[in-house]
Design an enzyme around this catalytic site. Structure first.
Site, mmCIF file in Angstrom:
data_model
loop_
_atom_site.group_PDB
_atom_site.id
_atom_site.type_symbol
_atom_site.label_atom_id
_atom_site.label_comp_id
_atom_site.label_asym_id
_atom_site.label_seq_id
_atom_site.Cartn_x
_atom_site.Cartn_y
_atom_site.Cartn_z
ATOM 1 C CG MET A 111 161.090 -1.736 77.388
ATOM 2 S SD MET A 111 159.701 -0.866 76.649
ATOM 3 C CE MET A 111 160.381 0.769 76.425
ATOM 4 N N GLY A 112 165.579 -3.411 76.435
ATOM 5 C CA GLY A 112 166.756 -3.618 75.593
ATOM 6 C C GLY A 112 167.444 -2.334 75.178
ATOM 7 C CG HIS A 121 171.660 3.093 78.614
ATOM 8 N ND1 HIS A 121 171.542 3.260 79.973
ATOM 9 C CD2 HIS A 121 170.413 3.281 78.105
ATOM 10 C CE1 HIS A 121 170.293 3.566 80.276
ATOM 11 N NE2 HIS A 121 169.573 3.569 79.159
ATOM 12 N N GLY A 156 173.272 2.724 82.306
ATOM 13 C CA GLY A 156 172.207 2.815 83.310
ATOM 14 C C GLY A 156 171.641 1.433 83.616
ATOM 15 C CG HIS A 157 169.452 -0.761 80.632
ATOM 16 N ND1 HIS A 157 169.704 -0.036 79.490
ATOM 17 C CD2 HIS A 157 168.112 -0.761 80.797
ATOM 18 C CE1 HIS A 157 168.554 0.377 78.987
ATOM 19 N NE2 HIS A 157 167.583 -0.034 79.749
ATOM 20 C CE LYS A 188 166.111 9.578 81.130
ATOM 21 N NZ LYS A 188 165.374 8.587 80.394
ATOM 22 C CG MET A 219 173.820 7.240 80.406
ATOM 23 S SD MET A 219 174.877 5.805 80.540
ATOM 24 C CE MET A 219 176.452 6.636 80.678
ATOM 25 C CB SER A 220 167.623 7.900 77.649
ATOM 26 O OG SER A 220 166.503 7.534 76.858
ATOM 27 C CB SER A 221 167.158 3.025 74.984
ATOM 28 O OG SER A 221 167.496 2.165 76.050
#
Ligand code: PAF
Length: 282
Positions: A30-31, A34, A36-37, A149, A184-186
């Site tokens: 979903m953009g 970070h 993690g992606h 996550k 890590m999370s948006s």
């Protein structure tokens, strides 16, 4: 990096790649990327000859009072980060292309989505599994990567792939943490400096559950109590749930004889964060 906005064009691209004997790894996002992606994408690069990612802030997985409209977005930055990996194709559709008027078909994984986040976010997982099924049909990958996550999301997608016979290998990728332990999370972008500090209580609580497990605790309740005691030291945190459940089925267990996941959801002001850790007996 090629950017494709239309499902039919994406399908044609995949068909042509498959026709040439190439394999496709897929990382849906979903953009507001970070590390993690990027870890998912790098793993995808290793597992196939081509890497496709998608960027779509999926409206159907947000509840009416959730953060859909303010979800962080930065298309240019995301494209630059994906190009670095490198991603071969970014599929970035508009909402009316993914959900044209008249859409009425849902994919609902019934059991594994009942507890944990599913009990607090009505309709969330139905939105996730529906969009992921659509993306799978559009991108037609051989392998798709998901972060641990979003543990319940991962289990729901694995179940869906099995139940609906998608010929896709699902690869779980471990949580990527900041050096101080924050997953890590948006959504970490929403946190003020003070909230960011208080958010460390989540990973701290999971470590406390881990200490209890290492010390011999084999009742899920003991792990939950250790985590809750830790969280209680940060009164700014509003705990939504702390649970220790079977790591595969997400069912309740009386004793830890197979791997369990300790999962936490908590709010810091308006921001909802989740984190988890798996504990496996010898
Ligand atoms: O994990 C996410 O970012 C989303 O839930 C996903 C899998 C891209 C579906 O919208």
């Amino acid at each position: 990096m090629e950017i494709i906005a239309l499902p039919a064009e994406m399908q044609r691209w995949s068909e042509a790649a498959r026709g040439r004997g190439q394999t496709i790894a897929f990382v849906p996002t979903m953009g507001f990327l970070h590390e993690g992606h990027l870890t998912l994408m790098r793993e995808g690069r290793r597992r196939a000859s081509l890497l496709v990612s998608s960027l779509f802030v999926n409206p159907t997985q947000f509840g009416p009072n959730e953060d859909f409209s303010r979800y962080p977005r930065n298309f240019e930055r995301d494209c630059a980060m994906m190009s670095e990996v490198p991603v071969d194709v970014l599929f970035a559709p508009e909402p009316d292309v993914m959900y044209p008027p008249g859409s009425q078909t849902w994919v609902d994984v019934s059991e594994v989505t009942k507890g944990l986040c599913g009990a607090h976010r009505a309709g969330h997982f139905r939105g996730v599994t529906t969009i992921v099924a659509k993306l799978f049909n559009i991108v037609n990958p051989h392998v798709a990567l998901f972060g641990e996550k979003d543990y319940q999301q991962l289990r729901a997608i694995e179940r869906m792939v099995q139940d609906l016979n998608f010929p896709i290998v699902i690869v779980p990728v471990p949580i990527v943490r900041e050096p101080d332990g924050l997953a890590m999370s948006s959504r970490n972008a929403y946190l003020s400096a003070g909230q960011r500090k208080n958010a460390l209580a989540l990973s701290g609580a999971l470590r406390a559950a881990g200490d209890a497990f290492q010390a011999g605790a084999r009742q899920p309740r003991e792990l939950v109590e250790a985590a809750r005691r830790w969280l209680a030291k940060t009164p700014e945190i509003e705990v939504e749930y702390v649970e220790a459940v079977d790591a595969k089925t997400l069912d309740a267990v009386d004793r830890i004889e197979r791997p369990v996941v300790v999962a936490i959801a908590a709010r810091l002001g308006p921001t909802r964060l989740i984190d988890n850790m798996v504990f496996a007996p010898e």
